[in-house]
Write a protein that holds these residues in place. Structure first.
Motif, PDB file in Angstrom:
ATOM      1  N   ALA A  49     -86.547  19.786 -54.043  1.00 14.64           N
ATOM      2  CA  ALA A  49     -87.707  19.654 -53.151  1.00 14.64           C
ATOM      3  C   ALA A  49     -87.737  18.281 -52.496  1.00 14.64           C
ATOM      4  O   ALA A  49     -88.002  18.163 -51.291  1.00 14.64           O
ATOM      5  N   ARG A  50     -87.455  17.237 -53.275  1.00 11.79           N
ATOM      6  CA  ARG A  50     -87.481  15.883 -52.708  1.00 11.79           C
ATOM      7  C   ARG A  50     -86.300  15.664 -51.766  1.00 11.79           C
ATOM      8  O   ARG A  50     -86.434  14.956 -50.771  1.00 11.79           O
ATOM      9  N   LEU A  51     -85.166  16.268 -52.055  1.00 12.05           N
ATOM     10  CA  LEU A  51     -84.020  16.176 -51.142  1.00 12.05           C
ATOM     11  C   LEU A  51     -84.345  16.862 -49.828  1.00 12.05           C
ATOM     12  O   LEU A  51     -84.050  16.333 -48.751  1.00 12.05           O
ATOM     13  N   ASN A  52     -84.972  18.035 -49.885  1.00 12.01           N
ATOM     14  CA  ASN A  52     -85.375  18.731 -48.664  1.00 12.01           C
ATOM     15  C   ASN A  52     -86.325  17.877 -47.836  1.00 12.01           C
ATOM     16  O   ASN A  52     -86.217  17.825 -46.608  1.00 12.01           O
ATOM     17  N   GLN A  53     -87.272  17.222 -48.495  1.00 11.63           N
ATOM     18  CA  GLN A  53     -88.216  16.365 -47.791  1.00 11.63           C
ATOM     19  C   GLN A  53     -87.490  15.181 -47.155  1.00 11.63           C
ATOM     20  O   GLN A  53     -87.765  14.807 -46.024  1.00 11.63           O
ATOM     21  N   TRP A  54     -86.556  14.583 -47.896  1.00 12.89           N
ATOM     22  CA  TRP A  54     -85.789  13.449 -47.377  1.00 12.89           C
ATOM     23  C   TRP A  54     -85.014  13.853 -46.128  1.00 12.89           C
ATOM     24  O   TRP A  54     -85.029  13.139 -45.124  1.00 12.89           O
ATOM     25  N   VAL A  55     -84.363  15.013 -46.162  1.00 14.64           N
ATOM     26  CA  VAL A  55     -83.616  15.504 -45.000  1.00 14.64           C
ATOM     27  C   VAL A  55     -84.569  15.762 -43.834  1.00 14.64           C
ATOM     28  O   VAL A  55     -84.288  15.388 -42.693  1.00 14.64           O
ATOM     29  N   ALA A  56     -85.716  16.396 -44.100  1.00 20.96           N
ATOM     30  CA  ALA A  56     -86.680  16.719 -43.044  1.00 20.96           C
ATOM     31  C   ALA A  56     -87.216  15.469 -42.359  1.00 20.96           C
ATOM     32  O   ALA A  56     -87.571  15.522 -41.175  1.00 20.96           O
ATOM     33  N   GLU A  57     -87.256  14.350 -43.075  1.00 22.93           N
ATOM     34  CA  GLU A  57     -87.780  13.108 -42.501  1.00 22.93           C
ATOM     35  C   GLU A  57     -86.684  12.208 -41.939  1.00 22.93           C
ATOM     36  O   GLU A  57     -86.982  11.180 -41.337  1.00 22.93           O
ATOM     37  N   HIS A  58     -85.427  12.579 -42.125  1.00 20.23           N
ATOM     38  CA  HIS A  58     -84.318  11.737 -41.666  1.00 20.23           C
ATOM     39  C   HIS A  58     -84.279  11.707 -40.137  1.00 20.23           C
ATOM     40  O   HIS A  58     -84.388  12.746 -39.485  1.00 20.23           O
ATOM     41  N   PRO A  59     -84.121  10.523 -39.535  1.00 19.96           N
ATOM     42  CA  PRO A  59     -84.141  10.441 -38.066  1.00 19.96           C
ATOM     43  C   PRO A  59     -82.953  11.132 -37.385  1.00 19.96           C
ATOM     44  O   PRO A  59     -83.050  11.486 -36.201  1.00 19.96           O
ATOM     45  N   ASP A  60     -81.856  11.363 -38.081  1.00 18.20           N
ATOM     46  CA  ASP A  60     -80.679  11.998 -37.476  1.00 18.20           C
ATOM     47  C   ASP A  60     -80.572  13.495 -37.775  1.00 18.20           C
ATOM     48  O   ASP A  60     -79.558  14.115 -37.481  1.00 18.20           O
ATOM     49  N   ARG A  61     -81.629  14.070 -38.342  1.00 17.19           N
ATOM     50  CA  ARG A  61     -81.583  15.499 -38.672  1.00 17.19           C
ATOM     51  C   ARG A  61     -81.486  16.329 -37.390  1.00 17.19           C
ATOM     52  O   ARG A  61     -81.939  15.923 -36.328  1.00 17.19           O
ATOM     53  N   GLN A  62     -80.888  17.497 -37.539  1.00 16.05           N
ATOM     54  CA  GLN A  62     -80.802  18.452 -36.439  1.00 16.05           C
ATOM     55  C   GLN A  62     -81.186  19.817 -36.979  1.00 16.05           C
ATOM     56  O   GLN A  62     -80.797  20.187 -38.089  1.00 16.05           O
ATOM     57  N   GLU A  63     -81.925  20.578 -36.185  1.00 17.28           N
ATOM     58  CA  GLU A  63     -82.240  21.947 -36.561  1.00 17.28           C
ATOM     59  C   GLU A  63     -81.142  22.836 -36.002  1.00 17.28           C
ATOM     60  O   GLU A  63     -80.747  22.708 -34.841  1.00 17.28           O
ATOM     61  N   VAL A  64     -80.667  23.745 -36.837  1.00 18.82           N
ATOM     62  CA  VAL A  64     -79.573  24.620 -36.431  1.00 18.82           C
ATOM     63  C   VAL A  64     -79.894  26.043 -36.861  1.00 18.82           C
ATOM     64  O   VAL A  64     -80.492  26.271 -37.907  1.00 18.82           O
ATOM     65  N   ARG A  65     -79.534  26.992 -36.005  1.00 19.04           N
ATOM     66  CA  ARG A  65     -79.600  28.406 -36.371  1.00 19.04           C
ATOM     67  C   ARG A  65     -78.160  28.853 -36.577  1.00 19.04           C
ATOM     68  O   ARG A  65     -77.319  28.697 -35.698  1.00 19.04           O
ATOM     69  N   MET A  66     -77.895  29.403 -37.758  1.00 14.12           N
ATOM     70  CA  MET A  66     -76.558  29.882 -38.106  1.00 14.12           C
ATOM     71  C   MET A  66     -76.594  31.399 -38.177  1.00 14.12           C
ATOM     72  O   MET A  66     -77.464  31.958 -38.843  1.00 14.12           O
ATOM     73  N   THR A  67     -75.671  32.022 -37.501  1.00 13.79           N
ATOM     74  CA  THR A  67     -75.491  33.463 -37.624  1.00 13.79           C
ATOM     75  C   THR A  67     -74.083  33.660 -38.174  1.00 13.79           C
ATOM     76  O   THR A  67     -73.106  33.223 -37.560  1.00 13.79           O
TER      77      THR A  67
END
Length: 181
Positions: free
Chosen positions: A119-137
């Protein structure tokens, strides 16, 4: 679908068709699971279903795969746990999954704090300035053939969709396992 670009093989066409469908629903959607069935076989064995899906046009090519969306995946259930419960009938030639995730560039791996739980790793990633949202099919056939399409939210256009067989190997392996006895 009319805007799906022609691709070299039926699996790539199916992945791009699913990506286009998911794109039409917008972002922030739950994961979606699809059965892939042989279009010619579907027309021959289930003509009424083929008609419902708009596949009754005899002039259209019979080669290809038809994606059929399955029941909604519960959002509170881990995806790997859910995939472990799937078994496909013989009529299903393959399956595909579309899912949205956050991703970081490889350079961010060195900065991940070591003491974070899930859960804390997910939060860290969500707050990271270089994160990107991706849709994978990701799609796999019974014989192990696989294909993927990746779409970044910041480059949300059909011409920006990246395709390739090994873009999301872990997810492809998990989908392939749904065909094992």
């Amino acid at each position: 679908m009319s805007n799906t670009p022609m691709a070299a093989n039926p699996l790539t066409r199916a992945v791009l068709e699913i990506d286009e469908y998911a794109s039409g629903l917008g972002w922030d959607q739950p994961a979606r699971l699809f059965a892939l069935v042989d279009t010619a076989r579907l027309r021959a064995q289930e003509p009424s279903l083929a008609a419902q899906l708009g596949l009754d046009d005899a002039a259209e090519t019979t080669a290809g795969l038809t994606p059929i969306e399955q029941e909604e995946i519960a959002a509170d259930r881990p995806l790997d746990e859910f995939l472990g419960t799937i078994a496909w009938p013989d009529a299903v030639a393959g399956c595909a999954l579309t899912v949205e995730r956050l991703m970081l560039p490889p350079s961010a791996e060195a900065t991940v704090p070591e003491d974070l739980d899930g859960a804390r790793l997910n939060q860290w990633v969500a707050e990271h300035p270089d994160r990107q949202e991706v849709r994978m099919t990701v799609a796999v056939l019974r014989d192990g053939t696989r294909e993927s399409a990746l779409r970044l939210r910041e480059k949300d256009a059909p011409s920006e969709v990246l395709t390739g067989a090994d873009l999301v190997p872990g997810l492809a392996e998990a989908l392939g396992a749904t065909f094992e006895d």
